[in-house]
Every structure is written in C-alpha cells, then in structure tokens.
Design an enzyme around this catalytic site. Structure first.
Site, mmCIF file in Angstrom:
data_model
loop_
_atom_site.group_PDB
_atom_site.id
_atom_site.type_symbol
_atom_site.label_atom_id
_atom_site.label_comp_id
_atom_site.label_asym_id
_atom_site.label_seq_id
_atom_site.Cartn_x
_atom_site.Cartn_y
_atom_site.Cartn_z
ATOM 1 N N ASP A 1 -96.537 -40.278 8.488
ATOM 2 C CA ASP A 1 -97.612 -41.180 8.897
ATOM 3 C C ASP A 1 -97.473 -41.551 10.374
ATOM 4 O OD1 ASP A 1 -95.240 -42.597 8.246
ATOM 5 O OD2 ASP A 1 -96.340 -44.476 8.273
ATOM 6 N N GLU A 2 -98.570 -42.012 10.945
ATOM 7 C CA GLU A 2 -98.600 -42.659 12.258
ATOM 8 C C GLU A 2 -97.916 -41.828 13.347
ATOM 9 O OE1 GLU A 2 -96.968 -46.538 11.448
ATOM 10 O OE2 GLU A 2 -98.875 -47.287 10.693
ATOM 11 N N THR A 3 -98.329 -40.566 13.480
ATOM 12 C CA THR A 3 -97.864 -39.727 14.580
ATOM 13 C C THR A 3 -98.873 -39.840 15.717
ATOM 14 O OG1 THR A 3 -96.798 -38.227 13.031
ATOM 15 C CG2 THR A 3 -97.216 -37.386 15.233
#
Length: 897
Positions: A562-564
């Site tokens: 997540d959240e790259t």
C-alpha cells in the site's frame, strides 16, 4: 563608563562611522557571551527547558499554503521557557510532528522538516540566549488539522554539534496513577470548540461532554437486567459473547459446577482444547478427575460437510455434552461455557446451543512495527482472542519505523532496524521517529527473537488462531532499506562488493524526490533491482522455516503493497529496466503492480498465499495474480469504499473488510480531544458503533452513520461503466460474500501496553460479535444495487429497535459478566466515561455499561460514591471505577448551572 554612554560619546566625538563600528563591536561582545553547547550544556537544557505545545486554531488562514492540503492548516504556539539562563549556541532540538510544518514564525529559531514526522528547531543568527524565567514562542503552521491532544508527540531531543543527545524532561509522558494512561504535561488542554476542536466551518462534530453523554446514556435503561447488586437477571445469565446461532435455555433449571468439571476427552486431542480448559481454571472452575464431579463428554463427529468451528453444546442437569465437526468447534464450545459462567457464582443455565461462525476470517491486526509490543502482550491478546472466537492474528512486523522479527541470516534487520535512538548516519539505529526518544532499550524498541516468535506461533496454534505475518513492501520499508544500507556500507568497507550488493534495496544513483503519505523521502524498496527480490526471497524462506519449526505452517503472508508514492522516477536502475524489459512495461507507474505480481508469484511457488492492502492490489492485473488472493479493503464507507470491496469479491478474490470508519481501533472512542488516537477516518468509534456494523451490507450505513465531520453522506451502489463499456464499479454479485472482517490496531502514537489494551478492549468484544454472529436486524444486501442515504429507509424503525434492544443486552452482559473476566486477566480495558448533569442543584449520573461503580468529586478534592441523585452546590467531576476499586476511568467535569 557604561556601554550606552560610551556609544553616545563615540558618536559625538568621532562621527557616525565610529558609532556604527562600536555598535558592531558591542554585538560581537554580546554574541561572544553565548558559548558552544558542550555535553554538559545539553544536560542542563534537557533538565531545565520547559516546553508547552498549544494548538490554537484549526481554521484556514492567509498563513496556510494554498497549494498544500487544499489550503487547510493549523496553528501551534510552541512555548520554550528557561528555568535557568541558557547562554549556549550551536544546539538544536529534534521533535516529532505528525504533519509537516509549512511555516515557522520566530526571530530566533527556524524549523525544518527532516524526514517522516521528524523536524528540527535550529537557532538563527539572532538567537540571544535565554534569561532565567524567559519564555520564547515559536508559532508554526502545519498541514491539515490537529484535533487531539495525543497529536503532540513526546520526547523532544536537545542535541549539540557533537550529536550528543538528551530528551528534554518536560516533554516526557507520565502515567496517570488512577487510569494507568499517559499524561502529556507539555500539552496545553483544548478549550475552544470552534477554533480547536473542529476541522472546518462545516464540521458538525460535537464535543462529548458529561452533559451530552448523560443524554445519550438515557436511551438505555439497564435496571431490567439487574435483580440486585449481587446477582444477574436470567437474561444476562444466558448470554454468550459472541452470540450463538441458536440457543435455548431453561428459565429455572441450572447445573451446579462448584465441584469442578471432569473432562472425558474420548477421541479429542487434549492439546487442542488445553488452552480453553486453562481459561476455565483461571475463571475459578477447576478441572477434576472424580466421578463425583460434573462430566463433560467431548465427542468429535467427523463430518466433512460441516463448516469449521460448528458445534453443539448441551448442558443437562447432571452433565455437559459437546459435539463438533472439528477440534476448533470443540474449543469454541468450551469457550461458550466460559462465557455463560459468571465469576463468583457456581451454576450454569441448562439448555442447548447450536452454533457456527458467520465468517471464516475473524481477525485482529496488531502493528508492532511503529511502537513495539512485547511477547507477553501478544500472548495475553491471543488468550482474549481465543476467548471470543477470533481466529486470525495479522502481525504487522515491519514498516518505516522498525523491523521486529529476527532473521538469522540478516542480523542487521534487528541490530539496526529494530531500535530508534539518535544516529544521524543510521548505521547503528534508526532516527527517533514518532517521539521515540534516544534510549535504544526503551519499550518502544525491540524485536522478537526466533524463540520468542515461535512461542507466539505455538500459543496461537493451541488457540486455533492463524498468525499472518506482514513485513510491508515495497513502500513502508524504510527500516529494511536502512538496515540493508548499513550492511552494504559494512561490506564495501571490507572490499566485498558482491556481498555488499547482494541484498541492497535502494539504487544509489536514484535521485527521485518523493514524499510518502507519512512524509518519508526514502522508504520505498527499488523494484528494479534483482537484489530487492533476492532479499525478499531470503526473508520469506527464513520466515517459512521459522513457522515450520514451530509446527505453525506459513500458508498466508501479507505483503502490504500500500501507499507507494512517486518513487523510482529518476532511478537509473528503473530507467534501464523499462528500456530493456520484455514484459510490456513502458512507464514508471507500472512498476508497483509489476512488483506485487512478481512477489505474489514468488510466494505461490513457495506454497504461500498472498494477502495485501486494497490500494496496491487495485493496480494489478488479476490474470497475472495467483488464484488465491486476500485483499484487505480499507476504503472509507463515507467515500464509497464499498465499491472497491465489491469489485474485488466479484473478481473472485478473498476480501477481508478492514473498514476504517468502524474497524480502526487506533481511532478515538469518543469525540473528545483527550481521547487518544488518530482520527483521519472517524472521530468516534465506540463499542456500540462496532456492534452496529453490518458487514454484509456496506452501503446501507449511509442511512444511519455520518461522515468524519458528522454530516450525512450518500453511498452509491449502482452499476457504473466507462465510455468503453467497462465496469468501474458494480453491486456485489449474487452468491458472492466477504471472507471476513479484521480490527486494526495501528500504533503510531501507542507507546505502552496499557494504551494498546485500552484501544482494543472492549471494542474487541463487539468485533468478535460481528465476525461470528449474523444479526437478525441486519438489512439484507440488495444485489440489484441502489443509492443509500438518510432518505432511503431500508433500515426500518423496527430493525433499529431490534438492534438497540440487542445492544442493551450485549452491553449489560459486558458490564455485568465480561469486564470481571478481563479484570481477572489483567487486561487494561477502557472504563467508560460517566455521563452527568446538574439540574436544580442535583447531580444526575449514568453510564453506558452497568456493573461499574460511579463517583463524584467535590471542591475539597474528596471522591464520593454515587448511588442516586445527590445535591451539590458547585461544579463537580465524575468518573467510574471497577468493582475492586483499583482502577478508574477518565474523569469529566460537570458544570453547575
């Protein structure tokens, strides 16, 4: 001659040039009185500097950067007071601030963002030192909002040019003797509803005062459940948490268990139920081997058509019988017996229970990466998960701030990545994000040795709980990256370039400038390096071996994904990979999905199923993923988060609901700035809200829940297609369902075991209820789709009445039976605040859970028991306490009118 008179004389006698020259000399003399800070000076500053953090305004202003956070920012006055004079220069203060600071206003100080939440206060050229008792104020403006006193992270660090670092004493948290919770003496309490408490001018959130809580609690009358202060009504005596599928009990007959229980195991493996029997003994019912004792016959019925966990429990006047389809069913049946039991009593109601779980996946995530939770905490949690039939522990072991699992072949991961201290090179530890301080041996630091972790695995196996480890990647990976960078530097110094680059996770030639959601600029594994995949393969094989040795097979692993944020754009390795690959990857934006697909394939080759967060998975191509994929859906309901959850189920993935609106247990219980926690998705998630959750029908919540500013919202569950006819979102297909639900305990600002248990309990009991039991008041899902709002009325008045009546029973059962069991297990559950009002000089008080004792405090500071309305003549404070009187809830002020 005084300096001032000397200057006047110089100006008259020699003209303005001489005057200017002497003024400059005087400035130099004054500046020279500030000596460079020695280590001793840092000790003095740490001991004597008083810091006060005052959030003063959440309202947008001209000071806010209109290009950031939609022009939203908040104002803080950071007051620095010197108890003694501070005549030192060349020192600075590092501190954690959860959102980046846009602007700092001060003549003598500057503030810079370092990385993540870490900022540094530095002295400007105009710094004049501190006189004894002098206060200097730095006013700063930071992104978004600050709505809770727990936003102000502790442990500001004074540092000199030698990098000698000490925590400033006035910024340390203390522990409240009555509640066992953190106090932040450096935070100025909130007082202003409009300026400090609300996000925007449209925010309708109300501060939950004692008076408003009293009005809310009036909706629930518990007197019908209590015969007298020493006994339970029959209704409560017959309650099991979580609620079984079907239960029928006699209104008169009971079974006396005072002589203990004699277990006849028949063909049951005693190890498979030993933990449940042990809990019985902890509650006060002994296991005996005497024919005079009540017999419990456990007969396992092998029936492959029956779901795992199904059981039948028959309590007769002279014996107890359990039948189940598997050993977990027997285990759960024994836990139901324990749930029927009230501590201090000696009988169980006679009756029959037929039960099975609603969801296969009933999980709890514990983030031990941000702030460590020791092995004993996890073992205690496993006991309570088992007691309430939760069966998945998602253990978040690696993130930006730390790596918590020993990997024997890569000792740097824990030698460096498991602790935060003060090391600007980060070759010995990580920098102190999240207010960690400088002590590498503090409780927020640490890791599980292989032996520790295997003890956890064995304890989980004994309780029919699967441990799903998570070491987040490719984003949220800073701890691993820095540990492998230190390894790289070590072997490069030894001249071993091959070994140095073996597990390197970053491209040294990458000049990409990016910022993650948590404001890191270096937290993303480079997905174009083969050494990154070599690292992951090494770690996964080691973790698999550790699980195998503990006889707890690693069959599912959570990669995070997540959240790259914006990484790799200027990576030489990635630019080369894009030019040379034959996979059809032509741009950087495709690299994240390529990484997930490749890692999922790698795991599949190791016979490990892939789990990941929904945002990362949404970019993958399902045909490139293994047949079994677990997607943790964390889209906010108020922002149509149900649509992505439905899409994943419709493409035949296993979806575990991790909905922040109701399942993020790091969020506050109530809307009160003294209630601890982050709040980006909700200001208030109490146990009742979790109980109200209808996980099989996500969009219907728009009819009775509000958004994060307490405004109504609309949930659109209709079919949506793009211009090419492709499906953007669609209702849940018929015969499709979610795999389960999971409560999340993220730990960015949870620094103690007490606080972690406070956040989990008693919400965990409501989570178990919704995971195990399908409520008869839940609105059936409409597979044809629809638009839901407060005007759609699928959740009828009659269904609401059913729900509220069942909550009343559930809450009474918690207060009158289960809290005592948590107390006996030394679980630091949240004692609810007391609702109260003063009307015509009379104090009225109530509480959300019966069984707790109420107190009020008068002006003389004395606490008095509250048993009925009482006359008062001034403001009072109210609080609750456990029956033993050894622990108290947070007190609230009641205003005398």
């Amino acid at each position: 001659m005084p300096i001032k008179l000397l200057l006047i004389y110089c100006c008259i006698a020699f003209g303005i040039t001489a005057c200017q020259s002497n003024t400059e000399d005087t400035a130099k003399i004054k500046k020279q009185t500030l000596e460079p800070a020695t280590n001793t000076a840092i000790d003095i500053i740490a001991q004597t500097l008083q810091v006060k953090y005052q959030q003063s305004d959440n309202r947008p202003s001209a000071k806010c950067d209109q290009q950031i956070a939609n022009g939203n920012c908040y104002k803080v006055n950071l007051q620095l007071t010197a108890n003694n004079s501070i005549n030192y220069t060349q020192w600075r203060v590092y501190f954690s601030q959860i959102t980046p600071i846009q602007t700092a206003i001060s003549d003598e100080f500057t503030i810079k963002h370092v990385n993540g939440d870490l900022h540094v206060i530095e002295l400007s050229e105009q710094f004049k030192g501190f006189k004894a008792g002098e206060t200097k104020t730095i006013t700063f403006y930071a992104d978004f909002w600050s709505l809770s006193e727990s936003d102000a992270m502790p442990n500001y660090i004074a540092v000199n040019n030698n990098d000698y670092a000490q925590v400033i004493n006035s910024t340390k948290v203390t522990q409240d003797a009555d509640t066992g919770l953190e106090n932040r003496p450096y935070v100025v309490p909130y007082t202003d509803l409009e300026r400090q408490f609300k996000r925007t001018k449209n925010d309708k959130t109300q501060w939950l005062t004692a008076e408003s809580l009293y009005e809310r609690n009036k909706n629930y009358d518990f007197t019908a459940f209590i015969n007298n202060k020493n006994s339970l009504s029959k209704t409560i005596a017959q309650q099991i948490i979580p609620t079984p599928t079907k239960a029928t009990f006699s209104n008169t007959a009971t079974l006396d268990v005072s002589s203990g229980l004699n277990f006849h195991f028949n063909n049951i493996n005693t190890k498979s139920v030993a933990a449940a029997i042990s809990r019985f003994e902890q509650l006060g019912i002994q296991q005996v081997k005497s024919t005079a004792a009540v017999s419990v016959n456990l007969a396992l019925v092998a029936d492959s058509t029956q779901p795992n966990g199904r059981y039948t429990l028959a309590i007769k006047p002279d014996a107890i019988y359990i039948e189940a389809g598997d050993e977990s069913g027997v285990f759960y049946a024994i836990q139901s017996l324990a749930s029927l039991y009230k501590m201090g009593q000696s009988t169980l109601p006679v009756g029959t229970v037929t039960d099975q779980p609603h969801y296969q996946f009933r999980g709890v995530l514990v983030d031990v990466a941000r702030n460590f939770r020791d092995k004993e905490f996890i073992l205690k949690l496993l006991d309570q998960m088992a007691a309430y039939k939760l069966n998945k522990l998602h253990l978040h072991l690696g993130d930006d701030e730390a790596w918590r699992l020993e990997i024997p072949s890569l000792p740097e991961l824990t030698e460096i990545g498991a602790k935060r201290c003060f090391d600007t090179t980060e070759q010995h530890c990580l920098m102190p994000q999240l207010g960690a301080g400088v002590d590498p041996s503090s409780s927020v630091n640490g890791y599980y040795s292989v032996a520790d972790y295997q003890q956890i695995l064995k304890a989980a196996s004994a309780r029919h709980i699967q441990v799903i480890p998570s070491l987040d990647m490719p984003g949220h990976s800073r701890a691993a990256i820095k540990a492998m960078t230190a390894r790289y530097n070590y072997y490069m110094q030894k001249g071993d370039k091959l070994k140095a680059e073996q597990f390197l996770l970053h491209d040294p030639l990458d000049t990409t400038v990016y910022s993650s959601v948590q404001h890191y600029n270096d937290n993303t594994i480079n997905v174009c390096l083969e050494s990154s995949y070599a690292f992951i393969a090494e770690v996964m094989q080691q973790v698999k071996n550790i699980h195998h040795e503990a006889q707890h097979p690693l069959t599912r692993y959570h990669i995070g994904a997540d959240e790259t944020a914006g990484a790799w754009v200027s990576s030489v390795a990635c630019n080369t990979f894009i030019k040379e690959n034959t996979l059809g990857i032509t741009k950087v934006s495709q690299l994240g999905s390529h990484f997930i697909e490749r890692i999922a394939g790698m795991l599949a080759s190791m016979e490990i199923e892939t789990a990941a967060w929904s945002d990362g998975l949404s970019h993958t191509e399902p045909q490139k993923m293994p047949p079994v994929v677990q997607a943790n859906s964390w889209g906010l309901l108020m922002w149509n988060g149900h649509q992505q959850a439905h899409n994943f189920v419709n493409q035949k993935w296993q979806v575990v609901l991790s909905t922040p609106d109701v399942l993020y247990f790091d969020f506050p219980y109530e809307a009160d700035p003294k209630e601890h926690g982050y709040y980006w998705g909700s200001r208030q998630i109490n146990s009742e809200k979790v109980f109200q959750f209808m996980p099989d029908n996500l969009p219907v919540h728009a009819e009775f829940w509000l958004d994060r500013e307490d405004n109504p919202y609309v949930a659109d569950d209709t079919l949506k297609v793009n211009e090419q006819g492709g499906v953007i979102s669609a209702p849940l297909a018929k015969n499709k369902a979610f795999l389960g639900i999971q409560g999340q305990l993220w730990s960015e600002n949870i620094r103690s075991n007490n606080m972690a248990e406070y956040k989990l309990f008693p919400r965990l009991l409501s989570l178990a209820e919704r995971a195990w039991h399908n409520a008869n008041w839940a609105v059936p899902y409409n597979h044809n789709g629809g638009v839901y709002s407060q005007n759609s009325h699928h959740f009828t008045k009659q269904l609401k009445q059913q729900r509220d009546q069942q909550w009343l029973t559930f809450a009474a059962t918690m207060g009158l039976k289960e809290f005592a069991k948590l107390e006996a297990a030394k679980v630091h559950y949240r004692i609810p605040s007391v609702g109260a009002k003063i009307e015509s000089g009379v104090l009225y008080a109530n509480i959300a859970f019966p069984g707790l004792l109420l107190e009020y405090q008068t002006l003389d500071g004395q606490w008095h028991d509250y048993k009925h309305p009482v006359a008062v003549n001034n403001d009072v404070f109210v609080r609750a306490k456990v029956a033993s009187g050894i622990r108290y809830g947070r007190m609230l002020k009641v205003t005398f009118n």
